[in-house]
Design a protein around this motif. Structure first.
Motif, mmCIF file in Angstrom:
data_model
loop_
_atom_site.group_PDB
_atom_site.id
_atom_site.type_symbol
_atom_site.label_atom_id
_atom_site.label_comp_id
_atom_site.label_asym_id
_atom_site.label_seq_id
_atom_site.Cartn_x
_atom_site.Cartn_y
_atom_site.Cartn_z
ATOM 1 N N GLU A 54 0.830 -1.211 0.000
ATOM 2 C CA GLU A 54 0.000 0.000 0.000
ATOM 3 C C GLU A 54 0.865 1.263 0.000
ATOM 4 N N GLU A 55 1.945 1.256 0.766
ATOM 5 C CA GLU A 55 2.830 2.421 0.817
ATOM 6 C C GLU A 55 3.694 2.534 -0.432
ATOM 7 N N ILE A 56 4.043 1.404 -1.022
ATOM 8 C CA ILE A 56 4.913 1.399 -2.204
ATOM 9 C C ILE A 56 4.176 1.934 -3.428
ATOM 10 N N ASN A 95 -5.887 -6.411 -5.441
ATOM 11 C CA ASN A 95 -7.030 -6.037 -6.276
ATOM 12 C C ASN A 95 -8.230 -5.519 -5.488
ATOM 13 N N THR A 96 -8.194 -5.580 -4.176
ATOM 14 C CA THR A 96 -9.315 -5.073 -3.372
ATOM 15 C C THR A 96 -9.119 -3.611 -3.016
ATOM 16 N N CYS A 135 -4.384 -0.424 -3.294
ATOM 17 C CA CYS A 135 -3.620 0.602 -4.011
ATOM 18 C C CYS A 135 -4.602 1.550 -4.691
ATOM 19 N N THR A 136 -4.224 2.802 -4.795
ATOM 20 C CA THR A 136 -5.115 3.769 -5.437
ATOM 21 C C THR A 136 -5.268 3.480 -6.923
ATOM 22 N N SER A 137 -4.212 2.968 -7.550
ATOM 23 C CA SER A 137 -4.318 2.528 -8.941
ATOM 24 C C SER A 137 -4.023 1.033 -8.972
ATOM 25 N N ASN A 138 -4.743 0.302 -9.791
ATOM 26 C CA ASN A 138 -4.522 -1.138 -9.868
ATOM 27 C C ASN A 138 -3.232 -1.420 -10.630
ATOM 28 N N PRO A 139 -2.248 -1.985 -9.950
ATOM 29 C CA PRO A 139 -0.999 -2.285 -10.653
ATOM 30 C C PRO A 139 -1.163 -3.473 -11.592
ATOM 31 N N LYS A 179 -2.201 -16.292 -4.817
ATOM 32 C CA LYS A 179 -3.598 -15.911 -5.062
ATOM 33 C C LYS A 179 -4.096 -14.917 -4.004
ATOM 34 N N THR A 180 -3.724 -15.166 -2.766
ATOM 35 C CA THR A 180 -4.106 -14.258 -1.683
ATOM 36 C C THR A 180 -3.492 -12.881 -1.891
ATOM 37 N N PHE A 181 -2.236 -12.857 -2.293
ATOM 38 C CA PHE A 181 -1.546 -11.591 -2.547
ATOM 39 C C PHE A 181 -2.263 -10.806 -3.650
ATOM 40 N N VAL A 182 -2.589 -11.473 -4.744
ATOM 41 C CA VAL A 182 -3.252 -10.809 -5.868
ATOM 42 C C VAL A 182 -4.634 -10.306 -5.455
ATOM 43 N N GLN A 183 -5.385 -11.102 -4.717
ATOM 44 C CA GLN A 183 -6.708 -10.665 -4.249
ATOM 45 C C GLN A 183 -6.592 -9.446 -3.349
#
Length: 92
Positions: free
Chosen positions: A41-43, A67-68, A71-75, A60-64
Motif C-alpha cells: 500500500e505504501e509502495i 485487487n481489493t 492501491c489507489t491505482s490497480n498495478p 492468489k491471496t496476494f493478488v486478491q
C-alpha cells in the motif's frame, strides 16, 4: 514508475530487475511475501512481479489483496508460473 518484485529465487529477481531497470523503472525487491504484502500500500507500485513458483499457495491471496483497492491505482501483475501449472490455477 515502480516495479515491486516478490520472489525468493535469485534468477527471477535478477532477470526481472535487469529488464525493468533497462526500461527506466525503479525496482523494489522483497524475498518475504508477507513483508511485501504489508508494504504494498505504501509502495504503490505500477507493476508487481510475483513468483507463483516460490509462493505456490500464497500468490492468489496476494493478488486478491492488491485487487481489493488497497492501491489507489490497480498495478499490472506479472505472475511467474511453473511450466507444469494446473488448468485450475491458469483459470484463476
Amino acid at each position: 514508475m515502480k516495479v515491486l518484485i516478490v520472489a525468493e529465487s535469485e534468477f527471477i529477481i535478477d532477470d526481472f530487475s535487469e529488464y525493468y531497470t533497462k526500461n527506466g523503472y525503479d525496482i523494489i525487491k522483497y524475498r518475504w511475501l508477507m513483508k511485501a504484502l504489508d508494504n504494498v500500500e505504501e509502495i504503490e507500485p505500477d507493476i508487481i512481479v510475483l513468483s507463483a513458483i516460490d509462493y505456490p499457495r500464497h500468490w492468489k491471496t496476494f493478488v486478491q489483496f492488491v485487487n481489493t483497492s488497497v492501491c489507489t491505482s490497480n498495478p499490472q501483475i506479472v505472475l511467474v508460473v511453473p511450466q507444469n501449472i494446473s488448468a485450475e490455477d491458469k483459470q484463476k
